[in-house]
Design an enzyme around this catalytic site. Structure first.
Site, mmCIF file in Angstrom:
data_model
loop_
_atom_site.group_PDB
_atom_site.id
_atom_site.type_symbol
_atom_site.label_atom_id
_atom_site.label_comp_id
_atom_site.label_asym_id
_atom_site.label_seq_id
_atom_site.Cartn_x
_atom_site.Cartn_y
_atom_site.Cartn_z
ATOM 1 N N LYS A 34 77.057 66.521 51.077
ATOM 2 C CA LYS A 34 76.111 65.350 51.653
ATOM 3 C C LYS A 34 74.739 65.632 50.975
ATOM 4 O O LYS A 34 74.253 64.842 50.482
ATOM 5 C CB LYS A 34 75.823 65.544 53.111
ATOM 6 C CG LYS A 34 74.729 64.776 53.671
ATOM 7 C CD LYS A 34 74.532 64.811 55.153
ATOM 8 C CE LYS A 34 73.768 66.096 55.619
ATOM 9 N NZ LYS A 34 72.297 65.876 55.692
ATOM 10 N N ASN A 35 74.299 67.148 51.032
ATOM 11 C CA ASN A 35 72.774 67.110 50.543
ATOM 12 C C ASN A 35 72.658 67.071 49.039
ATOM 13 O O ASN A 35 71.718 66.553 48.460
ATOM 14 C CB ASN A 35 72.269 68.353 50.937
ATOM 15 C CG ASN A 35 71.971 68.316 52.292
ATOM 16 O OD1 ASN A 35 71.925 67.464 53.150
ATOM 17 N ND2 ASN A 35 71.518 69.639 52.848
ATOM 18 N N CYS A 128 61.297 66.258 62.200
ATOM 19 C CA CYS A 128 62.351 66.078 63.243
ATOM 20 C C CYS A 128 62.497 67.119 64.250
ATOM 21 O O CYS A 128 61.649 68.003 64.276
ATOM 22 C CB CYS A 128 63.555 65.977 62.313
ATOM 23 S SG CYS A 128 63.932 67.701 61.343
ATOM 24 N N ARG A 133 58.550 69.775 58.924
ATOM 25 C CA ARG A 133 59.085 69.293 57.851
ATOM 26 C C ARG A 133 57.934 68.540 56.879
ATOM 27 O O ARG A 133 58.249 67.534 56.541
ATOM 28 C CB ARG A 133 60.449 68.693 57.961
ATOM 29 C CG ARG A 133 61.328 69.487 58.669
ATOM 30 C CD ARG A 133 62.948 68.950 58.785
ATOM 31 N NE ARG A 133 63.471 69.187 57.423
ATOM 32 C CZ ARG A 133 64.683 68.920 57.228
ATOM 33 N NH1 ARG A 133 65.117 68.402 58.582
ATOM 34 N NH2 ARG A 133 65.499 69.173 56.208
ATOM 35 N N ASP A 319 71.401 76.280 57.665
ATOM 36 C CA ASP A 319 72.149 75.226 58.172
ATOM 37 C C ASP A 319 73.579 75.651 58.845
ATOM 38 O O ASP A 319 74.222 75.203 59.545
ATOM 39 C CB ASP A 319 72.704 74.154 57.291
ATOM 40 C CG ASP A 319 71.515 73.539 56.727
ATOM 41 O OD1 ASP A 319 70.267 73.306 57.410
ATOM 42 O OD2 ASP A 319 71.524 72.486 55.673
ATOM 43 N N ARG A 411 76.511 62.273 60.735
ATOM 44 C CA ARG A 411 75.606 62.446 59.676
ATOM 45 C C ARG A 411 76.043 63.417 58.685
ATOM 46 O O ARG A 411 75.828 63.157 57.319
ATOM 47 C CB ARG A 411 74.179 63.069 59.963
ATOM 48 C CG ARG A 411 73.546 61.778 60.827
ATOM 49 C CD ARG A 411 71.943 62.265 60.633
ATOM 50 N NE ARG A 411 71.472 62.882 59.720
ATOM 51 C CZ ARG A 411 70.833 64.188 59.562
ATOM 52 N NH1 ARG A 411 70.852 64.798 60.720
ATOM 53 N NH2 ARG A 411 70.559 64.645 58.584
HETATM 54 C C1 UD1 Z 1 67.154 70.792 52.625
HETATM 55 C C2 UD1 Z 1 68.317 70.178 53.111
HETATM 56 C C3 UD1 Z 1 68.415 70.917 54.648
HETATM 57 C C4 UD1 Z 1 68.357 72.409 54.740
HETATM 58 C C5 UD1 Z 1 67.029 72.745 53.820
HETATM 59 C C6 UD1 Z 1 66.574 74.358 53.828
HETATM 60 C C7 UD1 Z 1 68.560 68.176 52.049
HETATM 61 C C8 UD1 Z 1 68.635 66.688 52.294
HETATM 62 N N1 UD1 Z 1 68.403 68.917 53.357
HETATM 63 O O1 UD1 Z 1 65.932 70.084 53.229
HETATM 64 O O2 UD1 Z 1 69.766 70.443 55.224
HETATM 65 O O3 UD1 Z 1 68.319 72.778 55.953
HETATM 66 O O4 UD1 Z 1 66.998 72.206 52.643
HETATM 67 O O5 UD1 Z 1 67.991 74.674 53.282
HETATM 68 O O6 UD1 Z 1 68.871 68.493 51.049
HETATM 69 N N2 UD1 Z 1 58.166 73.252 53.651
HETATM 70 C C9 UD1 Z 1 56.848 72.955 53.422
HETATM 71 N N3 UD1 Z 1 56.090 72.337 52.857
HETATM 72 C C10 UD1 Z 1 56.857 71.278 52.111
HETATM 73 C C11 UD1 Z 1 58.188 71.352 52.047
HETATM 74 C C12 UD1 Z 1 58.894 72.465 52.661
HETATM 75 O O7 UD1 Z 1 56.188 73.996 53.963
HETATM 76 O O8 UD1 Z 1 56.115 70.593 51.300
HETATM 77 C C13 UD1 Z 1 58.827 74.129 54.097
HETATM 78 C C14 UD1 Z 1 59.623 73.458 55.365
HETATM 79 O O9 UD1 Z 1 58.656 73.132 56.584
HETATM 80 C C15 UD1 Z 1 60.965 74.154 55.751
HETATM 81 C C16 UD1 Z 1 61.105 75.023 54.514
HETATM 82 O O10 UD1 Z 1 60.066 74.861 53.768
HETATM 83 O O11 UD1 Z 1 60.224 75.239 56.767
HETATM 84 C C17 UD1 Z 1 62.262 74.235 53.726
HETATM 85 O O12 UD1 Z 1 62.296 73.131 53.595
HETATM 86 P P1 UD1 Z 1 62.826 72.391 52.193
HETATM 87 O O13 UD1 Z 1 63.489 73.521 51.390
HETATM 88 O O14 UD1 Z 1 61.889 71.390 51.769
HETATM 89 O O15 UD1 Z 1 63.948 71.456 52.966
HETATM 90 P P2 UD1 Z 1 64.501 70.226 52.777
HETATM 91 O O16 UD1 Z 1 64.584 69.960 51.383
HETATM 92 O O17 UD1 Z 1 63.922 69.203 53.844
#
Ligand code: UD1
Length: 435
Positions: A34-35, A128, A133, A319, A411
């Site tokens: 999915k991701n 969420c 996030r 996850d 989802r």
């Molecule tokens: C993606 C995956 C999700 C998975 C996650 C971590 C998708 C659609 N989703 O989510 O299933 O759980 O990776 O493996 O691919 N963070 C910051 N600042 C930012 C961005 C992120 O502090 O600007 C932090 C977030 O709060 C979180 C961590 O980094 O604590 C990981 O987030 P991130 O790797 O960005 O996850 P997603 O890309 O949203």
């Protein structure tokens, strides 16, 4: 004859009725990731050419992304697990809030829109249940590439100044190895002028899958899968045909379904290196694993507790934290599970407790004392992976559980009850609203 709807059914949400105690056998087939599929779909925005994706999972999130791309003028044709996308008539750079709301991955559009058109206006994806996030790192990366970015009234507006409307390659150092930020910057930088580097990049397999597809479209990316990615910008990209990699989280969930029911089962296709940290924990708690031909046969022995801390890849994936906790709730002895990625991803603990699990929660650490038997209960999955954990716990519980939260489950798990039932479970989907 009309079905009789009882008073209690009328207030029920769609749910799965899961009769616990059935062993699994045979093989479970893993769908496309999915991701990965979500981000690969947005990468089609980068070219006028046709992008043909195979092995796309049939999920509500994929449908949501198809609608968002359609709203931007992309032609989207879907046939089962194949999607044909063509953005030759890209006429809009502002996906509407109603479509973006609820699909966090929709924010991925900003990088390719900016790279291709020089401007984009995308509503903030918002927080969420599992955590805030933020998208600070995504925005920081786009600014480093020369974009002017403003966040106002919940909408991110980004544009490239100058007549060329082309981003400029730059070194980017992420504060945290965010998967989304790495993918956003990668997609923006492929069409930029000059060389970009992303340091402290996310190393997740989904980032590698994206880089592989972009290279097949004519991009020049090296280092994806490691902490430093180098992108040599090109003027244009072509279409391509690409098969989405297998879903490592679905694969892990199926291995856990076998472990929690103490069943031997083959799960395929799997790229074992994508799941090393999880496979190690399964071995540590007493499962034998036979790895061959892109598949894994799991043979659970007598299971005992293990400690788990979630980390960015190649560490243990957040996850699979909730699904693994369901297993450890049934393993002998004590397990300590610490969530390090999200600040609010322990909501499944209370639901597992309702099924008889013995878990003490201290902040983001759960101390699990395995019990010999869980007992069925009505439970709700409050997010996608919490819902998967409820399904797993129900497979092992005594009696029939009622698992709600299917809007989350659907989802990320294609045909979950069909797949599991083919391996021997007894799961029945009920939709009282349609009764
Ligand atoms: C993606 C995956 C999700 C998975 C996650 C971590 C998708 C659609 N989703 O989510 O299933 O759980 O990776 O493996 O691919 N963070 C910051 N600042 C930012 C961005 C992120 O502090 O600007 C932090 C977030 O709060 C979180 C961590 O980094 O604590 C990981 O987030 P991130 O790797 O960005 O996850 P997603 O890309 O949203």
């Amino acid at each position: 004859m009309a079905a009789v709807v009882t008073a209690s059914q009328k207030v029920l949400k769609p749910h799965l009725l899961i009769k616990g105690g059935h062993a699994l056998s045979g093989e479970l087939k893993v769908s496309g990731a999915k991701n990965s599929a979500l981000v690969l779909m947005t990468a089609a925005l980068l070219t006028e050419g046709v992008v043909e994706l195979a092995n796309v999972p049939e999920l509500t999130d994929i449908q949501g992304m198809a609608e968002i791309l359609g709203s931007l003028g992309v032609s989207v044709k879907r046939r089962h697990q194949a999607i044909r996308l063509q953005a030759d008539n890209l006429n809009h750079a502002e996906p509407p809030y109603e479509l973006v709301n609820g699909l966090r991955a929709s924010f991925f559009c900003i990088g390719p829109l900016l790279g291709r058109l020089g401007h984009a206006k995308v509503p903030l994806p918002g927080g969420c249940r599992i955590g805030a996030r933020p998208v600070v790192e995504h925005i920081k990366g786009l600014k480093a590439l020369g974009a002017v970015v403003n966040v106002e009234h919940g909408v991110v507006t980004a544009s490239v100044p100058g007549s060329s409307r082309r981003l400029k390659g730059a070194p980017i150092m992420l504060d945290c190895p965010s998967v989304g930020a790495t993918e956003t910057v990668l997609m923006a930088a492929v069409l930029a002028e000059g060389v970009s580097t992303i340091e402290n990049a996310a190393q997740e397999p989904e980032v590698q899958d994206l880089a592989k597809m972009l290279n097949a479209m004519g991009a020049r990316i090296s280092g994806a899968g490691g902490p430093v990615i180098t992108i040599e910008g090109v003027e244009r990209l072509n279409g391509c045909s690409y098969a989405v990699m297998p879903d490592r989280i679905e694969a892990g969930t199926f291995l856990l379904a076998a472990a929690i029911t103490r069943s031997s089962l083959r799960v395929a296709p799997i790229i074992p290196e994508h799941l090393n940290a999880v496979l190690q924990k399964l071995r540590d708690c007493g499962c034998k694993l036979e790895i061959e031909n892109q598949g894994i046969t799991i043979i659970p022995g007598e299971l005992h507790g293990v400690d788990i801390t979630t980390q960015p890849f190649p560490g243990f994936p957040t996850d699979l934290q909730a699904p693994f906790m369901a297993l450890l709730a049934t393993a002998k002895g004590t397990s300590v599970i610490t969530e390090k990625i999200y600040e609010n991803r322990m909501q499944h603990v209370a639901e597992l407790q309702r099924m008889g699990a013995s878990i003490r929660l201290q902040g983001n650490t759960a101390v699990v004392e395995g019990v010999p038997q869980l007992s069925a209960a009505p439970v709700t999955g409050s997010d996608l992976r919490a819902a998967a954990a409820m399904v797993l716990a129900s497979l092992a519980a005594r009696g029939t559980s009622q698992v709600a939260g299917l809007n989350h489950l659907d989802r990320g798990y294609a045909e979950i009850e069909g797949k599991l039932n083919s391996a021997g479970t007894q799961i029945h989907r009920c939709n009282p609203e349609l009764a």
